[in-house]
Design a protein around this motif. Structure first.
Motif, PDB file in Angstrom:
ATOM      1  N   GLY A 211       0.819  -1.212   0.000  1.00 15.89           N
ATOM      2  CA  GLY A 211       0.000   0.000   0.000  1.00 15.89           C
ATOM      3  C   GLY A 211       0.847   1.252   0.000  1.00 15.89           C
ATOM      4  O   GLY A 211       0.527   2.228  -0.701  1.00 15.89           O
ATOM      5  N   LEU A 212       1.926   1.249   0.765  1.00 12.84           N
ATOM      6  CA  LEU A 212       2.828   2.404   0.782  1.00 12.84           C
ATOM      7  C   LEU A 212       3.506   2.596  -0.567  1.00 12.84           C
ATOM      8  O   LEU A 212       3.679   3.729  -1.039  1.00 12.84           O
ATOM      9  CB  LEU A 212       3.875   2.220   1.883  1.00 12.84           C
TER      10      LEU A 212
ATOM     11  N   GLN B   4      -5.053   3.468 -14.756  1.00 12.92           N
ATOM     12  CA  GLN B   4      -3.703   3.317 -15.299  1.00 12.92           C
ATOM     13  C   GLN B   4      -2.657   2.935 -14.242  1.00 12.92           C
ATOM     14  O   GLN B   4      -1.467   2.885 -14.541  1.00 12.92           O
ATOM     15  CB  GLN B   4      -3.280   4.622 -15.982  1.00 12.92           C
ATOM     16  N   GLY B   5      -3.082   2.688 -13.016  1.00 16.73           N
ATOM     17  CA  GLY B   5      -2.151   2.237 -11.992  1.00 16.73           C
ATOM     18  C   GLY B   5      -2.220   0.725 -11.834  1.00 16.73           C
ATOM     19  O   GLY B   5      -2.769   0.014 -12.667  1.00 16.73           O
ATOM     20  N   ARG B   6      -1.652   0.233 -10.733  1.00 15.31           N
ATOM     21  CA  ARG B   6      -1.723  -1.198 -10.411  1.00 15.31           C
ATOM     22  C   ARG B   6      -2.170  -1.397  -8.964  1.00 15.31           C
ATOM     23  O   ARG B   6      -1.472  -2.016  -8.162  1.00 15.31           O
ATOM     24  CB  ARG B   6      -0.365  -1.858 -10.638  1.00 15.31           C
ATOM     25  N   PRO B   7      -3.321  -0.860  -8.599  1.00 18.59           N
ATOM     26  CA  PRO B   7      -3.780  -1.006  -7.212  1.00 18.59           C
ATOM     27  C   PRO B   7      -4.106  -2.438  -6.835  1.00 18.59           C
ATOM     28  O   PRO B   7      -4.103  -2.785  -5.648  1.00 18.59           O
ATOM     29  CB  PRO B   7      -5.035  -0.126  -7.165  1.00 18.59           C
TER      30      PRO B   7
ATOM     31  N   TYR C 123      -7.985  -1.443   1.779  1.00 16.69           N
ATOM     32  CA  TYR C 123      -6.930  -0.586   1.234  1.00 16.69           C
ATOM     33  C   TYR C 123      -7.396   0.248   0.054  1.00 16.69           C
ATOM     34  O   TYR C 123      -6.606   0.598  -0.820  1.00 16.69           O
ATOM     35  CB  TYR C 123      -5.716  -1.440   0.838  1.00 16.69           C
ATOM     36  N   ILE C 124      -8.666   0.620   0.040  1.00 16.96           N
ATOM     37  CA  ILE C 124      -9.138   1.435  -1.073  1.00 16.96           C
ATOM     38  C   ILE C 124      -8.526   2.832  -1.037  1.00 16.96           C
ATOM     39  O   ILE C 124      -8.364   3.479  -2.080  1.00 16.96           O
ATOM     40  CB  ILE C 124     -10.683   1.505  -1.071  1.00 16.96           C
TER      41      ILE C 124
ATOM     42  N   ILE D 201      -8.611   6.116  11.951  1.00 18.75           N
ATOM     43  CA  ILE D 201      -8.076   4.773  12.196  1.00 18.75           C
ATOM     44  C   ILE D 201      -7.672   4.103  10.888  1.00 18.75           C
ATOM     45  O   ILE D 201      -6.592   3.505  10.781  1.00 18.75           O
ATOM     46  CB  ILE D 201      -9.109   3.922  12.952  1.00 18.75           C
ATOM     47  N   VAL D 202      -8.531   4.210   9.871  1.00 15.42           N
ATOM     48  CA  VAL D 202      -8.258   3.536   8.594  1.00 15.42           C
ATOM     49  C   VAL D 202      -7.116   4.218   7.854  1.00 15.42           C
ATOM     50  O   VAL D 202      -6.131   3.571   7.461  1.00 15.42           O
ATOM     51  CB  VAL D 202      -9.528   3.507   7.719  1.00 15.42           C
ATOM     52  N   ILE D 203      -7.224   5.523   7.633  1.00 19.78           N
ATOM     53  CA  ILE D 203      -6.216   6.234   6.855  1.00 19.78           C
ATOM     54  C   ILE D 203      -4.891   6.268   7.602  1.00 19.78           C
ATOM     55  O   ILE D 203      -3.816   6.141   7.010  1.00 19.78           O
ATOM     56  CB  ILE D 203      -6.702   7.652   6.512  1.00 19.78           C
ATOM     57  N   GLY D 204      -4.957   6.393   8.934  1.00 12.87           N
ATOM     58  CA  GLY D 204      -3.734   6.338   9.728  1.00 12.87           C
ATOM     59  C   GLY D 204      -3.047   4.995   9.615  1.00 12.87           C
ATOM     60  O   GLY D 204      -1.811   4.910   9.551  1.00 12.87           O
ATOM     61  N   GLY D 205      -3.809   3.915   9.577  1.00 19.91           N
ATOM     62  CA  GLY D 205      -3.220   2.591   9.425  1.00 19.91           C
ATOM     63  C   GLY D 205      -2.609   2.377   8.063  1.00 19.91           C
ATOM     64  O   GLY D 205      -1.505   1.816   7.926  1.00 19.91           O
ATOM     65  N   VAL D 206      -3.299   2.815   7.013  1.00 19.84           N
ATOM     66  CA  VAL D 206      -2.793   2.637   5.644  1.00 19.84           C
ATOM     67  C   VAL D 206      -1.516   3.441   5.414  1.00 19.84           C
ATOM     68  O   VAL D 206      -0.599   2.993   4.726  1.00 19.84           O
ATOM     69  CB  VAL D 206      -3.877   3.037   4.622  1.00 19.84           C
ATOM     70  N   THR D 207      -1.447   4.632   5.994  1.00 18.87           N
ATOM     71  CA  THR D 207      -0.276   5.494   5.803  1.00 18.87           C
ATOM     72  C   THR D 207       0.802   5.262   6.870  1.00 18.87           C
ATOM     73  O   THR D 207       1.776   5.994   6.930  1.00 18.87           O
ATOM     74  CB  THR D 207      -0.692   6.976   5.825  1.00 18.87           C
TER      75      THR D 207
END
Length: 467
Positions: A330-331, A346-349, A359-360, A416-422
């Protein structure tokens, strides 16, 4: 209040009739017209996002898919707008468009990941997301129609507590409880799966609001002063200790750190708003940190989350089963997006596990870049700010606490979600409101939308004394 009105109130005389000292502050239909104007723009943006995904990933547009994904959501939200014109004419005009825009961007991104994974028809997560959105909006409309005044909910304070307890216990029952990705927070009945904890947070907000209104005086005025802060009596610590025990039991038995943090944080903030005492926040944060440290030492699940967070780029942890692979991917996706992103389609999510749900945010950050992420965060901030504004505009304590609780639920879940992903905080596994794939979350968050709309309409319809 004018002198005459105050004298009348003190004498116990009947309240002045509208037009003779009291008037209703009614906002004309301009609010609904503004909402309709914003919804038209939102629907166009959502449809355009689906078109961009198709051109970016496939090189051509498919009219059928645009109608299914873009027009489907548009019909739903316009239907809710029509309902508001009849039963909540003074409701806030910004909440519905913001929720619809976030929901539409989420559907477009989920569809983009479906293309990468070659999912079509009913196997497509995006199609199921539209169906869940239809159910969620329909339930929100029912809430608007049935609850004509938010104060009615105060009568069911302890019923809400019972409902929340039942919903939290359901995943633990044998036969219907289901463990997915290590967390036992789902119930499974036939082909139907649902996460009852998402709805439980609304029931808990209603219970906390009703309970704190009735016990506010004892919680705020009684206690000993230590270092300039008034701390509660031992008997008044009961509610926060019960919530602490509930949060710890969720961590232990359901292996869900994020939900425990959400529930406990919700109660601490609401008790602070009700009493104005910082000592409750100090006690709450201290109890949760102590519980987290103990859980990290005793429970392997919690310890692994902290290890993955602190040492994510260690090759041994990265390659381990249940290691930091998802977090690091994700990072990398966020880094690949840069400032303006790779462009929709055009990415590879899809390289990141659970890119369409947990991880949206990383998927959006890769294809829309830092600029797109800021736009998403701005929408959440505006939604939360409108919720707080509605809450503090009201004259009754129950409505104020309920509005704060519902708004803070969305705010804390985003953090909580965005803090965890980042990698700001350990990853917890909650879903991003309105964006992530998942019917349980959609239903709960659209109910929050309906309650905030009803609360705003009630607040604006309250009679106000002429000064």
């Amino acid at each position: 209040m004018s002198g005459n009105a105050a004298a009348i109130a003190e004498a116990g005389a009947p309240a002045p009739t509208p037009g003779r000292g009291i008037r209703r502050i009614r906002v004309p239909q301009k609010l609904r017209n503004l909402e309709l104007f914003l919804l038209v723009i939102v629907c166009a943006v959502n449809a355009f996002a689906v078109v961009l995904v198709q051109f970016g990933a496939l090189g051509a547009a498919d009219i059928g898919t645009i109608i299914t994904l873009g027009a489907g959501l548009s019909v739903l939200v316009i239907g809710m707008h029509i309902a508001l014109r009849f039963v909540a004419t003074n409701a806030d005009p910004f909440i519905l468009p913001i929720a619809a825009l976030l929901n539409g961007i989420g559907i477009a991104m989920i569809y983009r990941i479906d293309i990468a994974e070659n999912l079509t028809g009913w196997e497509s997560t995006a199609v199921r997301q539209v169906v869940w959105t239809g159910l969620a909006v329909a339930i929100a409309i029912i809430v608007i129609l049935v609850i004509r005044n938010h104060r009615v909910l105060q009568r069911y304070t302890y019923v809400a507590m019972l409902v929340a307890a039942i919903l939290l216990l359901l995943p633990m029952l044998p036969g219907i409880g289901q463990e997915i990705y290590g967390a036992r927070v789902w119930i499974h009945i036939g082909a139907f799966s649902f996460q009852p904890g998402e709805v439980a947070k609304i029931a808990l907000a209603v219970f906390f609001a009703g309970y704190l209104v009735s016990r506010r005086d004892s919680l705020s005025m009684v206690g000993r002063t230590v270092l300039g802060m008034r701390f509660p009596r031992a008997r008044d610590l009961g509610p926060i200790l019960v919530l602490w025990a509930l949060s710890m039991s969720i961590i232990i038995f359901q292996r869900d750190l994020g939900t425990a943090l959400l529930y406990f944080g919700l109660f601490v903030v609401m008790i602070y708003v009700a009493t104005g005492r910082a000592s409750w926040v100090v006690l709450g944060v201290g109890l949760f940190l102590a519980g987290a440290v103990i859980a990290g030492q005793v429970l392997v699940y919690v310890n692994d989350r902290f290890t993955n967070w602190l040492d994510a780029f260690n090759p041994d942890i990265y390659n381990a089963d249940g290691g930091s692979y998802q977090l690091v991917q994700g990072l990398f996706g966020l880094a690949n997006g840069g400032l303006i992103g790779t462009g929709l389609g055009q990415g590879r999510p899809d390289i990141t596990p659970l890119a369409q749900s947990d991880y949206i945010i990383a998927s959006i950050g890769e294809e829309l870049g830092l600029a797109g992420m800021f736009a998403i965060l701005a929408l959440y901030l505006l939604f939360i700010a409108r919720g707080f504004r509605i809450s503090f505009a009201g004259q009754d304590d129950f409505g104020r606490l309920l509005g704060v609780g519902l708004s803070f639920t969305v705010a804390l879940q985003c953090f909580i979600v965005i803090g965890g992903v980042t990698r700001v905080i350990p990853l917890t596994g909650l879903t991003t409101p309105f964006l992530a794939a998942g019917g349980s979350s959609l239903v709960a968050n659209w109910i929050i939308v309906a309650l905030l709309l009803r609360l705003s309409d009630t607040v604006r319809n309250q009679p106000r004394l002429v000064i």
